[in-house]
Design an enzyme around this catalytic site. Structure first.
Site, PDB file in Angstrom:
ATOM      1  N   CYS A  37       0.719  -1.539   0.408  1.00 49.37           N
ATOM      2  CA  CYS A  37       0.548   0.019  -0.242  1.00 49.37           C
ATOM      3  C   CYS A  37       0.523   1.333  -0.068  1.00 49.37           C
ATOM      4  CB  CYS A  37      -0.274  -0.005   1.523  1.00 49.37           C
ATOM      5  SG  CYS A  37      -0.234   0.348   2.876  1.00 49.37           S
ATOM      6  N   CYS A 106      -0.582  -5.082   6.515  1.00 47.86           N
ATOM      7  CA  CYS A 106      -0.674  -4.448   7.894  1.00 47.86           C
ATOM      8  C   CYS A 106       0.341  -4.401   8.663  1.00 47.86           C
ATOM      9  CB  CYS A 106      -1.655  -3.626   8.206  1.00 47.86           C
ATOM     10  SG  CYS A 106      -2.545  -3.484   6.720  1.00 47.86           S
TER      11      CYS A 106
HETATM   12 FE1  FES Z   1      -1.179   0.561   4.345  1.00 46.02          FE
HETATM   13 FE2  FES Z   1      -2.568  -0.847   5.980  1.00 46.02          FE
HETATM   14  S1  FES Z   1      -3.347  -0.248   3.750  1.00 46.02           S
HETATM   15  S2  FES Z   1      -0.966   0.027   6.536  1.00 46.02           S
END
Ligand code: FES
Length: 127
Positions: A37, A106
């Site tokens: 992400c 995450c």
């Molecule tokens: Fe990036 Fe959770 S979406 S750390």
């Protein structure tokens, strides 16, 4: 937007995160980015006699990243460096009572940044 269902423990650590912040005179600092992400996490540690006596984190991550870092810092405080570096994302997720599958990546941030901080500490010590 997809709604994600977090359990109460995750919500508690997200709304009241433990050990947030920065240690100015940290013995080791580790920063990692999440390839999934792009979020970033920094972990600061203070070490005495091979034990993590203080730990703080700062992140631009999501709720799951904040909750997993919060609990990870609690899990390793008072532990030896060897014990702390064994922490995995599964340990963190288990301690939180589970994370939704789409949020497992995450929980990598905390354990990866912690390992980087330990690495930096050892480097500074010439080890
Ligand atoms: Fe990036 Fe959770 S979406 S750390």
């Amino acid at each position: 937007m997809v709604e994600i269902d977090y359990n109460e423990k995750v919500k508690d650590h997200f709304f009241n995160p433990r050990n947030v912040g920065e240690i100015k005179d940290a013995d080791g600092v580790g920063t990692v980015g999440n390839p999934v992400c792009g979020d970033v996490m920094t972990i600061y540690i203070k070490v005495k006699n091979n034990i993590i006596i203080d730990i703080k984190f700062k992140t631009y991550g999501c709720a799951a990243a904040i909750a997993s870092s919060s609990i990870a810092t609690e899990m390793v405080k008072g532990k030896t460096l060897e014990e702390a570096e064994k922490l995995t994302r599964d340990d963190v997720a288990k301690e939180l009572g589970g994370l939704p599958a789409v949020k497992m990546h995450c929980s990598n941030l905390a354990s990866d940044a912690l390992r980087e901080a330990i690495k930096e500490y050892r480097k500074k010590q010439g080890k």
